[in-house]
Design an enzyme around this catalytic site. Structure first.
Site, short mmCIF file in Angstrom:
data_model
loop_
_atom_site.label_atom_id
_atom_site.label_comp_id
_atom_site.label_asym_id
_atom_site.label_seq_id
_atom_site.Cartn_x
_atom_site.Cartn_y
_atom_site.Cartn_z
N HIS A 46 -3.74 -5.55 10.16
CA HIS A 46 -3.23 -5.28 8.82
C HIS A 46 -4.30 -5.62 7.78
O HIS A 46 -4.33 -6.73 7.25
CB HIS A 46 -1.97 -6.11 8.57
CG HIS A 46 -1.20 -5.69 7.35
ND1 HIS A 46 0.14 -5.89 7.23
CD2 HIS A 46 -1.58 -5.09 6.20
CE1 HIS A 46 0.56 -5.44 6.06
NE2 HIS A 46 -0.50 -4.95 5.41
N HIS A 72 -6.67 -3.75 4.32
CA HIS A 72 -6.83 -2.67 3.36
C HIS A 72 -8.28 -2.69 2.89
O HIS A 72 -8.64 -3.47 2.01
CB HIS A 72 -5.91 -2.87 2.15
CG HIS A 72 -4.45 -2.97 2.48
ND1 HIS A 72 -3.59 -1.90 2.39
CD2 HIS A 72 -3.69 -4.02 2.89
CE1 HIS A 72 -2.36 -2.28 2.73
NE2 HIS A 72 -2.40 -3.57 3.04
N ARG A 80 -9.78 -0.19 1.45
CA ARG A 80 -9.83 0.54 0.18
C ARG A 80 -10.76 1.75 0.18
O ARG A 80 -11.28 2.12 -0.88
CB ARG A 80 -10.25 -0.41 -0.95
CG ARG A 80 -9.47 -1.70 -1.07
CD ARG A 80 -8.05 -1.45 -1.50
NE ARG A 80 -7.40 -2.69 -1.94
CZ ARG A 80 -6.08 -2.82 -2.08
NH1 ARG A 80 -5.29 -1.81 -1.80
NH2 ARG A 80 -5.55 -3.96 -2.48
N ASN A 107 -2.58 3.26 2.64
CA ASN A 107 -2.28 3.49 1.22
C ASN A 107 -3.57 3.62 0.41
O ASN A 107 -3.86 2.82 -0.48
CB ASN A 107 -1.36 2.41 0.67
CG ASN A 107 -1.90 1.01 0.84
OD1 ASN A 107 -2.66 0.72 1.77
ND2 ASN A 107 -1.52 0.12 -0.06
N HIS A 156 6.85 -2.03 5.42
CA HIS A 156 6.87 -2.94 4.28
C HIS A 156 8.31 -2.97 3.80
O HIS A 156 8.79 -2.03 3.16
CB HIS A 156 5.93 -2.43 3.18
CG HIS A 156 5.86 -3.32 1.98
ND1 HIS A 156 4.68 -3.79 1.48
CD2 HIS A 156 6.83 -3.83 1.18
CE1 HIS A 156 4.91 -4.54 0.42
NE2 HIS A 156 6.23 -4.58 0.22
N HIS A 177 4.09 -8.52 7.28
CA HIS A 177 3.98 -9.62 6.32
C HIS A 177 5.32 -10.29 5.98
O HIS A 177 5.74 -10.34 4.81
CB HIS A 177 3.25 -9.21 5.06
CG HIS A 177 3.62 -7.87 4.48
ND1 HIS A 177 4.90 -7.46 4.25
CD2 HIS A 177 2.83 -6.85 4.06
CE1 HIS A 177 4.89 -6.26 3.72
NE2 HIS A 177 3.64 -5.86 3.59
N ASP A 213 -3.42 -9.16 5.98
CA ASP A 213 -3.10 -8.28 4.85
C ASP A 213 -4.22 -8.34 3.81
O ASP A 213 -3.96 -8.44 2.60
CB ASP A 213 -1.75 -8.67 4.24
CG ASP A 213 -1.21 -7.61 3.27
OD1 ASP A 213 -1.81 -6.52 3.17
OD2 ASP A 213 -0.19 -7.88 2.60
N HIS A 224 -9.01 -7.01 -4.66
CA HIS A 224 -9.13 -6.39 -5.97
C HIS A 224 -10.27 -7.09 -6.70
O HIS A 224 -10.52 -8.29 -6.49
CB HIS A 224 -7.84 -6.53 -6.78
CG HIS A 224 -6.66 -5.82 -6.17
ND1 HIS A 224 -6.47 -4.46 -6.27
CD2 HIS A 224 -5.62 -6.30 -5.45
CE1 HIS A 224 -5.36 -4.13 -5.64
NE2 HIS A 224 -4.82 -5.23 -5.13
#
Length: 425
Positions: A58, A60, A62, A92, A171, A220, A293, A297
């Site tokens: 899991h 991300h 990006r 996503n 989710h 999660h 997870d 950012h």
């Protein structure tokens, strides 16, 4: 490649000493053998523990669409620094990974840039899509919007997804229960949203005849209600797997309120009673693994007026697991299970169930040493969410398929093909 003077953790939670030989990317064990003298293909493991590389299903990274936040090349460096040797990336993206063409385009990026082993999830849609289920880890069902694609939270839509895919990750927050005007973040996304999502999932599962039910992964988990739900449905025989994340095992809502956006994440961090239930479930096996997870950012976004949710965690993954081991929450055997073996079993990734003869040579050398908090992190997030948490182990080296991809803060450059391989299919 040979690891000499190795002290390695076996799959059953005991330790052996000797040499670890790597032949065609696989492990061959020589207990009691001190190994040859140092050389270019010899890694001296004196003073270190050799642990299996982590499987993080899991993350991300990006890319495509938001590589400025992280990107595959940089994110896989952060993963290697945290002892992760296999990762599965969530869909996503911008645009979301919802079609065969988008899966193929994303796979091409990972093939060129990922220094650890990798696989991809696809985002579930209301309508059938042209993606072969065998080439992705799962279909990710978002019951709260996490990309430009809409959430799927109604009973019929959820049931359609569960009927269509053999493996579904979810989710589980029903966005209809959100109140964005409330503050702090855990009140804007209350636990009632989780409870409602679980009820919808269970109702949909029970309407599907048992032979046609998918394998369902609850991502999660952050609440005691999810722990109780997982325990109950597992006891009834459902093919249900549970995941939680380090930040839910370390922090509470009070910590998140003090830290503000630095610890703002979806689902939110909850109360001490939730943390205790999660820790107990990780210890006794009700929850199957700990995924990071990893959701970076940029600092400017996190400190801005409308900060996004997400915590970068891959870089500290193994030191955080070892912290749980030092606190007596994980046995050495459970560390192998929650760190790699259970996720590998769930997603059908062979050879990642611990250090044993013939397993894939994904290894991590760690040593007891307080992790420095002053050095800038590898992740482009630029924020160290665990900067106030004592981490008493450091990753010394990470080996992927018998190739060193990280050692003492240095990431070797590779000419041509990277050592990371696609694990699904």
């Amino acid at each position: 490649m040979i690891l000499t003077h190795a002290h390695w953790l076996t799959a059953d939670g005991t330790f052996q000493e000797g040499s670890i030989l790597v032949e065609q990317g696989r492990i061959r064990l020589e207990p009691g053998d001190p190994g040859p003298e140092p050389g270019p293909d010899v890694l001296d493991a004196t003073g270190s523990l050799v642990l299996p590389g982590l499987v993080d299903p899991h993350v991300h990274l990006r890319q495509p669409g938001q590589s400025g936040k992280e990107g595959v090349a940089n994110g896989s460096r952060a993963a290697a620094a945290g002892g992760i040797t296999t990762l599965l990336d969530m869909p996503n993206d911008r645009p979301p990974t919802t079609t065969a063409a988008r899966v193929a385009a994303k796979a091409a990026i990972f093939r060129q840039r990922c220094r650890v082993h990798w696989g991809l999830h696809v985002q579930a849609s209301r309508r059938p899509v042209d993606v072969d289920p065998s080439i992705v880890a799962s279909a990710k069902l978002y019951m709260a919007r996490g990309s430009p694609a809409p959430a799927i939270r109604d009973p019929d839509g959820v049931e359609a997804v569960l009927r269509r895919w053999p493996r579904v990750t979810v989710h589980a927050e029903d966005e209809a229960r959100f109140d964005p005007q409330r503050r702090p973040h855990d009140l804007a996304r209350p636990r009632e949203a989780v409870v409602a999502a679980l009820a919808t999932l269970e109702s949909a599962l029970r309407r599907i005849p048992e032979p046609r039910r998918p394998r369902l992964v609850l991502c999660h988990a952050s609440t005691r209600e999810e722990v109780a739900w997982v325990r109950r449905l597992k006891a009834e025989g459902f093919d249900l797997w549970g995941e939680t994340c380090p930040h839910y095992l370390v922090f509470t809502a009070d910590d998140a309120h003090r830290a503000g956006a630095r610890l703002q994440v979806n689902p939110p961090i909850r109360e001490p009673a939730d943390r205790e239930a999660l820790l107990e479930a990780v210890s006794d096996g009700a929850l199957d693994w700990i995924g990071t997870d990893h959701a970076p950012h940029r600092l400017a976004e996190k400190t801005g007026p409308n900060p996004p949710s997400g915590i970068a965690g891959a870089e500290w993954a193994l030191p955080l697991l070892l912290r749980l081991r030092d606190r007596g929450i994980l046995s050495w055997r459970r560390l192998v299970e929650v760190g790699c073996a259970r996720a590998a079993t769930c997603y059908g990734i062979a050879g990642r169930d611990g250090i044993r003869e013939g397993a894939v040579a994904d290894l991590v050398l760690v040593r007891p040493s307080r992790m420095p908090q002053s050095e800038p992190p590898v992740t482009r997030a630029g924020i160290h969410p665990y900067q106030d948490v004592p981490l008493d182990w450091q990753v010394q080296a990470t080996v992927v398929g018998g190739v060193v991809v990280y050692r003492d803060g240095v990431f070797p450059e590779f000419q041509g093909e990277l050592p990371g391989r696609r694990v699904i299919p």
